[in-house]
Design a protein around this motif. Sequence first.
Motif, PDB file in Angstrom:
ATOM      1  N   THR A 234      18.039  15.463  -9.860  1.00 29.79           N
ATOM      2  CA  THR A 234      16.822  14.581 -10.247  1.00 29.79           C
ATOM      3  C   THR A 234      15.445  13.548  -9.682  1.00 29.79           C
ATOM      4  OG1 THR A 234      18.100  14.645 -12.696  1.00 29.79           O
ATOM      5  CG2 THR A 234      16.397  12.723 -12.117  1.00 29.79           C
TER       6      THR A 234
ATOM      7  N   THR B 106      10.535   9.487 -19.994  1.00 32.82           N
ATOM      8  CA  THR B 106      12.175   8.908 -20.290  1.00 32.82           C
ATOM      9  C   THR B 106      11.966   9.474 -21.900  1.00 32.82           C
ATOM     10  OG1 THR B 106      12.000   7.760 -18.235  1.00 32.82           O
ATOM     11  CG2 THR B 106      14.063   7.416 -19.509  1.00 32.82           C
TER      12      THR B 106
ATOM     13  N   ARG C   4      16.713  14.595 -25.593  1.00 27.95           N
ATOM     14  CA  ARG C   4      15.379  15.330 -24.425  1.00 27.95           C
ATOM     15  C   ARG C   4      15.263  16.977 -23.716  1.00 27.95           C
ATOM     16  NH1 ARG C   4      19.700  12.729 -21.354  1.00 27.95           N
ATOM     17  NH2 ARG C   4      21.059  14.583 -21.509  1.00 27.95           N
TER      18      ARG C   4
ATOM     19  N   THR D 147      20.845  12.729 -16.739  1.00 25.78           N
ATOM     20  CA  THR D 147      20.340  11.948 -16.377  1.00 25.78           C
ATOM     21  C   THR D 147      20.506  10.954 -15.262  1.00 25.78           C
ATOM     22  OG1 THR D 147      21.859  11.851 -18.764  1.00 25.78           O
ATOM     23  CG2 THR D 147      22.018  10.064 -17.455  1.00 25.78           C
ATOM     24  N   TRP D 148      19.814   9.879 -15.383  1.00 25.20           N
ATOM     25  CA  TRP D 148      20.162   9.109 -13.872  1.00 25.20           C
ATOM     26  C   TRP D 148      21.349   9.420 -13.526  1.00 25.20           C
ATOM     27  CZ3 TRP D 148      16.761   9.227 -10.437  1.00 25.20           C
ATOM     28  CH2 TRP D 148      15.858   9.273 -10.188  1.00 25.20           C
TER      29      TRP D 148
ATOM     30  N   THR E 263       8.139  15.561 -15.496  1.00 23.18           N
ATOM     31  CA  THR E 263       9.701  15.600 -15.413  1.00 23.18           C
ATOM     32  C   THR E 263       9.628  15.053 -16.754  1.00 23.18           C
ATOM     33  OG1 THR E 263       9.615  13.474 -14.665  1.00 23.18           O
ATOM     34  CG2 THR E 263      10.324  15.379 -12.937  1.00 23.18           C
TER      35      THR E 263
ATOM     36  N   THR F 225      11.636  14.242  -9.898  1.00 21.95           N
ATOM     37  CA  THR F 225      10.553  13.149  -9.904  1.00 21.95           C
ATOM     38  C   THR F 225       9.516  12.077  -8.993  1.00 21.95           C
ATOM     39  OG1 THR F 225      12.804  12.125 -11.607  1.00 21.95           O
ATOM     40  CG2 THR F 225      11.188  10.264 -11.456  1.00 21.95           C
TER      41      THR F 225
ATOM     42  N   GLU G 174      13.241  19.700 -17.074  1.00 27.81           N
ATOM     43  CA  GLU G 174      14.274  18.959 -17.752  1.00 27.81           C
ATOM     44  C   GLU G 174      15.062  18.544 -16.579  1.00 27.81           C
ATOM     45  OE1 GLU G 174      17.662  18.647 -21.054  1.00 27.81           O
ATOM     46  OE2 GLU G 174      16.294  20.612 -21.363  1.00 27.81           O
ATOM     47  N   THR G 175      14.796  17.342 -16.688  1.00 26.49           N
ATOM     48  CA  THR G 175      15.914  16.171 -15.760  1.00 26.49           C
ATOM     49  C   THR G 175      17.491  16.062 -16.989  1.00 26.49           C
ATOM     50  OG1 THR G 175      15.107  14.172 -15.510  1.00 26.49           O
ATOM     51  CG2 THR G 175      14.027  16.027 -13.455  1.00 26.49           C
TER      52      THR G 175
ATOM     53  N   GLY H 134      13.372  13.048 -18.839  1.00 26.88           N
ATOM     54  CA  GLY H 134      14.765  13.223 -18.192  1.00 26.88           C
ATOM     55  C   GLY H 134      14.994  11.264 -19.411  1.00 26.88           C
TER      56      GLY H 134
ATOM     57  N   ASP I 177      18.312  20.562 -15.446  1.00 30.14           N
ATOM     58  CA  ASP I 177      19.664  19.051 -16.059  1.00 30.14           C
ATOM     59  C   ASP I 177      21.436  19.880 -15.580  1.00 30.14           C
ATOM     60  OD1 ASP I 177      21.205  17.870 -17.507  1.00 30.14           O
ATOM     61  OD2 ASP I 177      20.396  18.163 -19.379  1.00 30.14           O
TER      62      ASP I 177
ATOM     63  N   ASN J  76      22.589  13.386  -8.296  1.00 32.51           N
ATOM     64  CA  ASN J  76      21.454  13.856  -9.541  1.00 32.51           C
ATOM     65  C   ASN J  76      20.764  13.533  -8.185  1.00 32.51           C
ATOM     66  OD1 ASN J  76      20.396  11.508 -10.769  1.00 32.51           O
ATOM     67  ND2 ASN J  76      20.429  10.496  -9.582  1.00 32.51           N
TER      68      ASN J  76
END
Length: 410
Positions: A282, A294, A148, A259-260, A138, A286, A256-257, A140, A172, A279
């Motif tokens: 993501t 990251t 990213r 934003t947390w 991943t 993960t 591609e993830t 992110g 994303d 979320n």
Amino acid sequence: MAHGVLVALTGDLEQEVVAAVDRTADLVVVRRCADVAELAGAALAGLGSVAVVAAAHEPDRPLVARLAQVGTATIVVCGAADRDRYTAMGATAVVDDAGAAPVMEAVAAAAAVLPLVPPEPAAEAAPAVESPPGRLVTVGGAHGAPGRTTVAINLAAEIAAAGARVLLVDADVWGAAVATSLGLLEESAGLAAAVRAADQGTLEPASLLRLCARVNDRMLVLPGLPRSSRWREVSGAGIDALWEPARRLADWVVVETGTWVPDDERTVGLDAVLGPRRNAVTASATAAADAMVTVGAAEPVAVQRLVQTLLDLEGRQGLPAERHVVVTRVRTDAAGPRPGDSVREALHRFAGVADVLLVPDDRPACDRAALAGATLAETAPRSPARTAIADLAARLGVPAASRGRRRRRR
């Protein structure tokens, strides 16, 4: 076994056609679609063999071609003035919007020449059954735009250049940009279509392959959502079922993830337990990953956001053991006379990160790649930014890549 019919009509005609299909023994309506994007996604997921679409939804030549490519007949319902235009697009049939009878005649005629069982994909398109599952990584990062997408695209390109088959997934849901960055003009959201197929239990490597765009002979892209407001379409349990077919399709899967977001930022009441969470995509990727990258940028605010993201991830369950921190756009103007040392010191002091991979700021090279819809390996093979991302690939276990350019096939 019955032929699946996808319906994208409007007004009373939709109800009439649905009722008429239900009365026909070898036909069944599998989805009533709100627009051509949903229609294309359902067809690409293998849910229907006949698509009926109203001219009001503005079907076009790329849509008809994509449906024909996966074996779905397209019937366009329109006024007399538009018949020649839609016939020239290659539609299987074009009928007047004068009621359900002419539509049903066209549906029956199309179904009569279609096999009840979809044709098997070509042997060369399917991955070898005995191949081990691919490795999933991943990419992110923190809030904002730290790079990213640039890292994910060029990491996938380095893997492909090393001779491995790679699938790049744009997951994303806050702002998908992979397809746009590579100049891939897709008519539907591949990610949403894949999740719908997973929900139906029909997602396999071969059907996933049909949803992907091909960048070159070793690099595939599963496009993300064209609009971030559609995130609920991919936030359910179906996303968890995507990763296993993806691993079987490619040697490497780069995801591609987004934003947390803290888990407590969700709706209240019963939806807080059972409702969709933005979320979730993501978190799902993960949890399935072998490695996690990251990304942050070497700018004061961006470094602060990266530190906060890394602190938020501390102690979180379900993260892969292998993690890498990448800082992009490293330059003296934003981080002082020794930018690399400054970034490393800040991350070590405030986030406890001892090993950081720095990507030098090479704005001209990145701009050329963005303008061409290409990768750094194609437009700037000697760029220091490209070299740094190749180093990331090496850290992940990818063999050293050739420095030559690769010919793309769209």
